[in-house]
Each structure stands twice: as structure tokens, then as C-alpha cells.
Write an enzyme that holds these catalytic residues in place. Structure first.
Site, PDB file in Angstrom:
ATOM      1  CB  ALA A  64      -0.980   0.001   1.182  1.00 18.79           C
ATOM      2  CG  LEU A  65       4.538   0.472  -1.915  1.00 16.55           C
ATOM      3  CD1 LEU A  65       5.578   0.257  -3.022  1.00 16.55           C
ATOM      4  CD2 LEU A  65       5.173   0.268  -0.542  1.00 16.55           C
ATOM      5  CG  HIS A 101       5.813   2.903   1.767  1.00 13.83           C
ATOM      6  ND1 HIS A 101       4.459   3.109   1.691  1.00 13.83           N
ATOM      7  CD2 HIS A 101       6.013   2.171   2.887  1.00 13.83           C
ATOM      8  CE1 HIS A 101       3.859   2.525   2.711  1.00 13.83           C
ATOM      9  NE2 HIS A 101       4.772   1.945   3.458  1.00 13.83           N
ATOM     10  CD  GLN A 158       4.555  -6.037  11.296  1.00 14.31           C
ATOM     11  OE1 GLN A 158       5.516  -6.626  10.803  1.00 14.31           O
ATOM     12  NE2 GLN A 158       4.429  -4.725  11.180  1.00 14.31           N
ATOM     13  CE  LYS A 205       3.106   7.377  10.748  1.00 15.87           C
ATOM     14  NZ  LYS A 205       2.604   6.070  10.450  1.00 15.87           N
ATOM     15  CD  GLN A 250       9.064  -0.859  12.073  1.00 12.73           C
ATOM     16  OE1 GLN A 250       8.056  -1.532  12.309  1.00 12.73           O
ATOM     17  NE2 GLN A 250       9.250  -0.242  10.920  1.00 12.73           N
ATOM     18  NE  ARG A 258      -2.799   0.019  10.783  1.00 13.46           N
ATOM     19  CZ  ARG A 258      -1.634  -0.569  11.101  1.00 13.46           C
ATOM     20  NH1 ARG A 258      -0.548   0.159  11.233  1.00 13.46           N
ATOM     21  NH2 ARG A 258      -1.567  -1.874  11.301  1.00 13.46           N
TER      22      ARG A 258
HETATM   23  P1  AMP Z   1       4.914  -0.079   6.522  1.00 10.35           P
HETATM   24  O1  AMP Z   1       4.561  -0.479   5.132  1.00 10.35           O
HETATM   25  O2  AMP Z   1       3.900   0.763   7.207  1.00 10.35           O
HETATM   26  O3  AMP Z   1       5.428  -1.231   7.348  1.00 10.35           O
HETATM   27  O4  AMP Z   1       6.166   0.876   6.366  1.00 10.35           O
HETATM   28  C1  AMP Z   1       7.312   0.460   5.672  1.00 10.35           C
HETATM   29  C2  AMP Z   1       8.412   1.434   5.945  1.00 10.35           C
HETATM   30  O5  AMP Z   1       8.038   2.724   5.495  1.00 10.35           O
HETATM   31  C3  AMP Z   1       8.716   1.560   7.441  1.00 10.35           C
HETATM   32  O6  AMP Z   1      10.119   1.624   7.624  1.00 10.35           O
HETATM   33  C4  AMP Z   1       8.032   2.839   7.800  1.00 10.35           C
HETATM   34  O7  AMP Z   1       8.615   3.497   8.890  1.00 10.35           O
HETATM   35  C5  AMP Z   1       8.208   3.645   6.535  1.00 10.35           C
HETATM   36  N1  AMP Z   1       7.227   4.711   6.469  1.00 10.35           N
HETATM   37  C6  AMP Z   1       5.880   4.617   6.663  1.00 10.35           C
HETATM   38  N2  AMP Z   1       5.310   5.815   6.571  1.00 10.35           N
HETATM   39  C7  AMP Z   1       6.308   6.709   6.318  1.00 10.35           C
HETATM   40  C8  AMP Z   1       6.351   8.128   6.130  1.00 10.35           C
HETATM   41  N3  AMP Z   1       5.244   8.883   6.201  1.00 10.35           N
HETATM   42  N4  AMP Z   1       7.553   8.698   5.885  1.00 10.35           N
HETATM   43  C9  AMP Z   1       8.686   7.952   5.834  1.00 10.35           C
HETATM   44  N5  AMP Z   1       8.707   6.613   6.010  1.00 10.35           N
HETATM   45  C10 AMP Z   1       7.534   6.006   6.243  1.00 10.35           C
END
Ligand code: AMP
Length: 288
Positions: free
Chosen positions: A41-42, A46, A70, A157, A161, A195
Site C-alpha cells: 500500500a505504498l 515509502h 506483528q 515514522k 521500530q 492506514r
Molecule cells: P509499513 O509499510 O507501514 O510497514 O512501512 C514500511 C516502511 O516505510 C517503514 O520503515 C516505515 O517506517 C516507513 N514509512 C511509513 N510511513 C512513512 C512516512 N510517512 N515517511 C517515511 N517513512 C515512512
């Protein structure tokens, strides 16, 4: 090697063997490799990590895996957006390979190992999602050990983590450099998140104020307000916006996430928040 190129312009590896074969080819040519783990869901957040990876290494692998371990049973695992074809299109010309295994490949029958950390996993998210970081640490360890990249990139973000992964890689002597990328935000400052699509228009409007309150709370502490007073005030303002539950609003040591004993920051500090609006739980953070 049997890379899946049927539907997308960008090659997709579905198994550890296919991923390793692709990376081995690059290694033979002396190329450096970055891994950007995602749940798909990029969005532009991302993509900013992929762009950062591109600047640092010759080849970029983006993993897309909605990791079941998780999510707690009451969380949004089944509702989590899955948009692989759109994700693949977004990554064209940016990533060299998508690694998108299914759950049975990552966790075959008999899988029995968990990577679990103490300390940095315990406060904040750890209090409200007690099984979350063991799921994250285990899947990230597996993804890194499968790809064996030179660097792995994570977003600020998910600040806690990022600290957990740095700790794990140090403790387990995993030979990879961990890089953090800055938080990408919408025009009103809302941190981009997969989300955010859950938000109704009213919720979306209120959510845009969360980062403003974070900034103002952090600034109050920088100007001398005690942490407990500033965060209590900030918490009230978040609830007044229409958030139904504040899990936490805290100012902590930026790396250990320990509280400051004197109610004032004495070193690098970070403000972190998690709050629910409607059905959606949002997190955000920034430096103090
Ligand atoms: P997720 O798909 O939510 O697991 O996120 C994958 C990666 O993208 C993780 O390392 C997140 O911290 C990063 N990420 C999610 N949202 C953002 C954002 N708004 N800005 C920068 N990195 C992000």
C-alpha cells in the site's frame, strides 16, 4: 531462477531462493544492495525510502509482506490494504526487484523461532501492542538474512521500530547498516500512512492537527515547561480534536526511549504519540 515477470514490468521474487539468486547475480558484478522492507500500500513515504536507497546503493530490493505476526488478533490484519499491482507500478524505474513472499513461505509449518528484545520494545507501543515488536524483529531479521543487503532502510515514522531494529542488528551482529529516512507528510503535516485511507473526511481533518499539537508540545518543553505538564496539556488538546483514545503522548530519550527522570530533557529527546480516531490508530513523532 524463476522471477515472476508475468504481470508487472518490475521482477518479483516470491521465495528466498529466487531473492538470493537475484542478489547473488548482482554480487558477482560487484554491485551494492539495499533492502527497503514494507507492507505495501505504498505512498510517497515509502517511495522516499526507495529514493534514498537508490542514492546509497547500486541495486534496490523492496519487500512487500503484510506480516501476520506483528498484528494482534484484534488488529487490522485482514483489513490492511493490499495493492500489489499498483505498488509494482509505483516502483517502476525506482526499485530493481520486489520481494513478495506469501506467509507460508516466510513461516512454513514447524516455524518456531521468535526474535524478542527487552528494554526498547517495552514502553510506548510495547505497552499497547505487547506482541508487536517480536513480530517485527522476527520478520525483519528474516528479510535481512534472506536478502543479505549492505543497507536496510526504515522510516522515522515508526521511530520506536527503528530503534528496535538498530538494537537487534547490534545485538545479533547482523552485518548490515541500518538507515533511517525522514517522515514524509501531507500538505497539512499529517504523517503519510497506509492506514490514512481508513479516515473519514472529518477524521482526516482532525488528524491533520495531530502534528501541530506535537510540535507545540515539544516547543513548550524546549522553552522550559516540565514534560509532564506539557504532555498533559497536549493530550487534552488531542482528545478535544475528536480522537477517542490517547494511548500515549510522551517525550523520551530519543534512542533508549527511557523517560527523563527530572521531567526535563537532558539529552536528545523525541516526542511520540499514538491515538485513535474512529477505527484508526495513528502514530507520529518528531525531535524536541
Ligand atoms: P509499513 O509499510 O507501514 O510497514 O512501512 C514500511 C516502511 O516505510 C517503514 O520503515 C516505515 O517506517 C516507513 N514509512 C511509513 N510511513 C512513512 C512516512 N510517512 N515517511 C517515511 N517513512 C515512512
Amino acid at each position: 531462477m524463476s522471477l515472476d515477470t508475468v504481470s508487472y514490468k518490475i521482477p518479483v521474487a516470491r521465495s528466498a531462493a529466487d531473492l538470493r539468486a537475484a542478489v547473488a547475480e548482482w554480487r558477482k558484478e560487484g554491485l551494492s544492495v539495499a533492502l527497503v522492507p514494507t507492507m505495501g500500500a505504498l505512498h510517497d513515504g515509502h517511495v522516499s525510502l526507495v529514493d534514498l536507497a537508490r542514492k546509497k546503493t547500486d541495486r534496490v530490493v523492496v519487500s512487500i509482506f503484510v506480516n501476520p505476526t506483528q498484528f494482534a488478533p484484534n488488529e487490522d490484519f485482514s483489513a490492511y490494504p493490499r495493492t500489489e499491482a499498483t505498488d509494482a507500478a509505483r516502483l517502476e524505474g525506482k526499485a530493481d526487484l520486489i520481494f513478495a513472499p506469501d506467509a507460508a513461505d516466510m513461516y512454513p509449518e514447524g516455524f518456531s523461532t521468535t526474535v524478542s528484545l527487552t528494554g526498547v520494545t517495552e514502553p510506548l507501543e510495547g505497552t499497547f501492542r505487547p506482541t508487536h515488536f517480536a513480530g517485527v524483529a522476527t520478520v525483519v531479521a528474516k528479510l535481512i538474512l534472506r536478502a543479505l543487503p549492505d543497507i536496510a532502510i526504515f522510516g522515522e515514522k515508526d521511530w520506536q521500530q527503528l530503534m528496535v531494529i538498530r538494537r537487534m542488528v547490534t545485538d545479533l551482529d547482523i552485518p548490515v547498516e541500518i538507515l533511517g529516512g525522514p517522515i514524509m507528510r501531507e500538505a497539512d503535516g499529517l504523517a503519510m500512512s497506509s492506514r490514512n485511507v481508513y479516515l473519514t473526511p472529518d477524521e482526516r481533518k482532525a488528524a491533520g492537527q495531530l502534528n501541530v499539537i506535537l510540535r507545540e508540545t515539544a516547543d513548550a518543553v524546549t522553552k522550559g515547561a516540565p514534560i509532564s505538564e506539557a504532555t498533559a496539556e497536549g493530550g487534552k488538546r488531542i482528545l478535544a480534536l475528536g480522537f477517542s483514545k490517547l494511548d500515549y503522548l510522551e517525550i523520551r530519550d530519543a534512542s533508549s526511549l527511557a523517560p527523563f527522570p527530572d521531567d526535563r530533557p537532558t539529552g536528545d529527546a523525541r516526542i511520540l504519540v499514538a491515538a485513535k480516531i474512529g477505527k484508526t490508530r495513528l502514530i507520529d513523532n518528531m525531535p524536541v
